[in-house]
Motif scaffolding. Structure first.
Motif, PDB file in Angstrom:
ATOM      1  N   ILE A   1     -27.344 101.731  53.726  1.00 18.21           N
ATOM      2  CA  ILE A   1     -27.057 102.342  52.427  1.00 18.21           C
ATOM      3  C   ILE A   1     -27.874 103.615  52.255  1.00 18.21           C
ATOM      4  O   ILE A   1     -27.352 104.649  51.829  1.00 18.21           O
ATOM      5  N   VAL A   2     -29.148 103.551  52.586  1.00 21.33           N
ATOM      6  CA  VAL A   2     -30.025 104.717  52.455  1.00 21.33           C
ATOM      7  C   VAL A   2     -29.540 105.845  53.368  1.00 21.33           C
ATOM      8  O   VAL A   2     -29.520 107.014  52.969  1.00 21.33           O
ATOM      9  N   THR A   3     -29.133 105.504  54.577  1.00 24.64           N
ATOM     10  CA  THR A   3     -28.627 106.514  55.503  1.00 24.64           C
ATOM     11  C   THR A   3     -27.371 107.183  54.959  1.00 24.64           C
ATOM     12  O   THR A   3     -27.259 108.420  54.969  1.00 24.64           O
ATOM     13  N   HIS A   4     -26.429 106.399  54.460  1.00 25.08           N
ATOM     14  CA  HIS A   4     -25.183 106.973  53.944  1.00 25.08           C
ATOM     15  C   HIS A   4     -25.419 107.807  52.686  1.00 25.08           C
ATOM     16  O   HIS A   4     -24.797 108.856  52.505  1.00 25.08           O
ATOM     17  N   LEU A   5     -26.307 107.360  51.818  1.00 18.60           N
ATOM     18  CA  LEU A   5     -26.627 108.164  50.641  1.00 18.60           C
ATOM     19  C   LEU A   5     -27.300 109.475  51.041  1.00 18.60           C
ATOM     20  O   LEU A   5     -27.021 110.529  50.452  1.00 18.60           O
ATOM     21  N   GLY A   6     -28.151 109.428  52.044  1.00 21.02           N
ATOM     22  CA  GLY A   6     -28.790 110.649  52.529  1.00 21.02           C
ATOM     23  C   GLY A   6     -27.792 111.635  53.100  1.00 21.02           C
ATOM     24  O   GLY A   6     -27.881 112.835  52.859  1.00 21.02           O
ATOM     25  N   ILE A   7     -26.828 111.121  53.856  1.00 20.17           N
ATOM     26  CA  ILE A   7     -25.793 111.989  54.430  1.00 20.17           C
ATOM     27  C   ILE A   7     -24.954 112.620  53.323  1.00 20.17           C
ATOM     28  O   ILE A   7     -24.650 113.823  53.362  1.00 20.17           O
ATOM     29  N   ALA A   8     -24.583 111.830  52.323  1.00 19.03           N
ATOM     30  CA  ALA A   8     -23.772 112.358  51.213  1.00 19.03           C
ATOM     31  C   ALA A   8     -24.542 113.423  50.433  1.00 19.03           C
ATOM     32  O   ALA A   8     -23.988 114.482  50.092  1.00 19.03           O
ATOM     33  N   LEU A   9     -25.806 113.149  50.153  1.00 18.23           N
ATOM     34  CA  LEU A   9     -26.622 114.119  49.425  1.00 18.23           C
ATOM     35  C   LEU A   9     -26.824 115.389  50.245  1.00 18.23           C
ATOM     36  O   LEU A   9     -26.737 116.499  49.716  1.00 18.23           O
ATOM     37  N   ASP A  10     -27.062 115.235  51.528  1.00 20.48           N
ATOM     38  CA  ASP A  10     -27.240 116.393  52.407  1.00 20.48           C
ATOM     39  C   ASP A  10     -25.981 117.251  52.444  1.00 20.48           C
ATOM     40  O   ASP A  10     -26.050 118.470  52.380  1.00 20.48           O
ATOM     41  N   THR A  11     -24.822 116.612  52.528  1.00 21.80           N
ATOM     42  CA  THR A  11     -23.558 117.354  52.547  1.00 21.80           C
ATOM     43  C   THR A  11     -23.350 118.107  51.242  1.00 21.80           C
ATOM     44  O   THR A  11     -22.957 119.285  51.249  1.00 21.80           O
ATOM     45  N   ALA A  12     -23.639 117.465  50.122  1.00 25.23           N
ATOM     46  CA  ALA A  12     -23.468 118.113  48.820  1.00 25.23           C
ATOM     47  C   ALA A  12     -24.424 119.294  48.663  1.00 25.23           C
ATOM     48  O   ALA A  12     -24.016 120.374  48.206  1.00 25.23           O
ATOM     49  N   LEU A  13     -25.665 119.106  49.055  1.00 24.23           N
ATOM     50  CA  LEU A  13     -26.635 120.200  48.929  1.00 24.23           C
ATOM     51  C   LEU A  13     -26.332 121.349  49.883  1.00 24.23           C
ATOM     52  O   LEU A  13     -26.509 122.514  49.528  1.00 24.23           O
TER      53      LEU A  13
END
Length: 60
Positions: free
Chosen positions: A20-32
Motif C-alpha cells: 500500500i505504501v509503495t503504491h501510494l508513493g508511486i501515485a503521489l510521485d506521478t502527480a507531483l
C-alpha cells in the motif's frame, strides 16, 4: 520493515502495508511530477496549451 512483532491475528493485514505504501508513493510521485512538468506553461487548468504542444506537429 519487520513483521516479527506483529500479532499473529493481524499478520495478513500487516503484510499488505508495504504494498500500500509503495503504491501510494508511486501515485503521489506521478502527480507531483506532472505538476512540476506542466506548471511552467502557465496555461489554463484544462491543459489546452500542453495538449496543443504535443498534438500540433507538422502535417505530412
Amino acid at each position: 520493515m519487520s513483521l516479527a512483532k506483529v500479532p499473529h491475528e493481524n499478520a495478513g493485514s500487516a503484510s499488505g502495508l508495504p504494498n500500500i505504501v509503495t503504491h501510494l508513493g508511486i501515485a503521489l510521485d506521478t502527480a507531483l511530477t506532472a505538476l512540476v512538468f506542466f506548471s511552467p506553461t502557465g496555461g489554463p487548468p484544462d491543459g489546452a496549451i500542453n495538449r496543443d504542444a504535443f498534438t500540433g506537429g507538422p502535417s505530412t
